[in-house]
Design an enzyme around this catalytic site. Structure first.
Site, PDB file in Angstrom:
ATOM      1  N   HIS A   1     136.099 -21.467 -18.326  1.00  0.00           N
ATOM      2  CA  HIS A   1     137.396 -22.165 -18.301  1.00  0.00           C
ATOM      3  C   HIS A   1     137.391 -23.392 -17.391  1.00  0.00           C
ATOM      4  O   HIS A   1     137.981 -24.402 -17.728  1.00  0.00           O
ATOM      5  CB  HIS A   1     138.505 -21.212 -17.825  1.00  0.00           C
ATOM      6  CG  HIS A   1     138.918 -20.225 -18.873  1.00  0.00           C
ATOM      7  ND1 HIS A   1     140.093 -19.508 -18.799  1.00  0.00           N
ATOM      8  CD2 HIS A   1     138.311 -19.833 -20.014  1.00  0.00           C
ATOM      9  CE1 HIS A   1     140.190 -18.712 -19.858  1.00  0.00           C
ATOM     10  NE2 HIS A   1     139.113 -18.882 -20.608  1.00  0.00           N
TER      11      HIS A   1
ATOM     12  N   HIS B   1     140.213 -26.350 -22.513  1.00  0.00           N
ATOM     13  CA  HIS B   1     139.813 -26.220 -21.106  1.00  0.00           C
ATOM     14  C   HIS B   1     139.445 -27.583 -20.526  1.00  0.00           C
ATOM     15  O   HIS B   1     139.709 -27.866 -19.369  1.00  0.00           O
ATOM     16  CB  HIS B   1     138.654 -25.243 -20.972  1.00  0.00           C
ATOM     17  CG  HIS B   1     138.978 -23.887 -21.511  1.00  0.00           C
ATOM     18  ND1 HIS B   1     140.005 -23.124 -21.012  1.00  0.00           N
ATOM     19  CD2 HIS B   1     138.443 -23.176 -22.546  1.00  0.00           C
ATOM     20  CE1 HIS B   1     140.080 -21.988 -21.694  1.00  0.00           C
ATOM     21  NE2 HIS B   1     139.146 -22.000 -22.629  1.00  0.00           N
TER      22      HIS B   1
ATOM     23  N   ASP C   1     127.211 -21.931   6.561  1.00  0.00           N
ATOM     24  CA  ASP C   1     127.344 -21.929   8.019  1.00  0.00           C
ATOM     25  C   ASP C   1     126.741 -20.626   8.556  1.00  0.00           C
ATOM     26  O   ASP C   1     126.118 -19.860   7.803  1.00  0.00           O
ATOM     27  CB  ASP C   1     128.807 -22.161   8.446  1.00  0.00           C
ATOM     28  CG  ASP C   1     129.703 -20.941   8.257  1.00  0.00           C
ATOM     29  OD1 ASP C   1     129.221 -19.909   7.735  1.00  0.00           O
ATOM     30  OD2 ASP C   1     130.893 -21.019   8.621  1.00  0.00           O
TER      31      ASP C   1
ATOM     32  N   CYS D   1     130.299 -19.456   3.481  1.00  0.00           N
ATOM     33  CA  CYS D   1     130.679 -19.317   4.886  1.00  0.00           C
ATOM     34  C   CYS D   1     131.100 -17.863   5.067  1.00  0.00           C
ATOM     35  O   CYS D   1     130.826 -17.045   4.186  1.00  0.00           O
ATOM     36  CB  CYS D   1     131.760 -20.324   5.285  1.00  0.00           C
ATOM     37  SG  CYS D   1     133.364 -20.097   4.510  1.00  0.00           S
TER      38      CYS D   1
ATOM     39  N   THR E   1     133.900 -16.216   4.833  1.00  0.00           N
ATOM     40  CA  THR E   1     134.739 -15.727   3.735  1.00  0.00           C
ATOM     41  C   THR E   1     134.517 -16.501   2.437  1.00  0.00           C
ATOM     42  O   THR E   1     134.967 -16.062   1.377  1.00  0.00           O
ATOM     43  CB  THR E   1     136.222 -15.901   4.090  1.00  0.00           C
ATOM     44  OG1 THR E   1     136.435 -17.296   4.394  1.00  0.00           O
ATOM     45  CG2 THR E   1     136.622 -15.063   5.297  1.00  0.00           C
TER      46      THR E   1
END
Ligand code: RB5
Length: 145
Positions: free
Chosen positions: A100, A135, A10, A67, A69
């Site tokens: 993992h 995993h 964004d 974005c 954050t």
């Protein structure tokens, strides 16, 4: 044929998206850029869905979402069936996201100051192998939720 990586962002992550593309092209990947560029604005859930659908219908190595954050766009991606998006914070989480979690998407924030460079985090994720075994069992459980 070049390996494909899809990326979307964004307006909060234009600079980091450009840095990521530059680095990955240098590494020989083909980048499908579904993000916005200068002076454009977008809602991060829309960008997440576009990139996830592209990933699910095309032969991509993995996807990248950015974005402000990295939080909103990774939350949105993780609501799409089949997507495991890891919000990275440093090189260690980049390594673990592959070893993992075998993440098929990674996310970054354009307004975040990272202690490790985004290029180092990308390299760590790409160059780490999935650990398999226990995993995989945990991933299967996660994906069946
Ligand atoms: C957009 O201003 C901002 O909210 C978005 O980029 C992101 O940080 C949301 O998680």
């Amino acid at each position: 044929m070049k390996k494909k990586i899809v990326i979307a962002n964004d307006h909060g992550a234009i600079e980091i998206k450009n840095r990521i593309i530059q680095h990955l092209e240098k590494r020989g990947f083909e980048i499908i850029n579904l993000g916005v560029d200068q002076d454009q604005s977008a809602d991060y859930p829309d960008k997440a869905v576009e990139a996830c659908n592209y990933f699910l219908n095309n032969n991509c190595e993995f996807g990248i979402l950015c974005c402000g954050t990295g939080i909103g766009i990774s939350i949105a991606a993780n609501k799409v069936k089949g997507i495991r998006c890891a919000l990275l914070s440093n090189s260690y989480t980049a390594e673990m996201a592959k070893n993992h979690n075998n993440a098929n998407f990674i996310a970054f924030g354009g307004r975040i100051e990272y202690k490790d460079s985004v290029e180092d985090m990308l390299d760590k994720f790409i160059d780490t192998e999935f650990g398999g075994e226990r995993h995989q069992r945990r991933i299967d459980k996660m994906m069946s939720i």
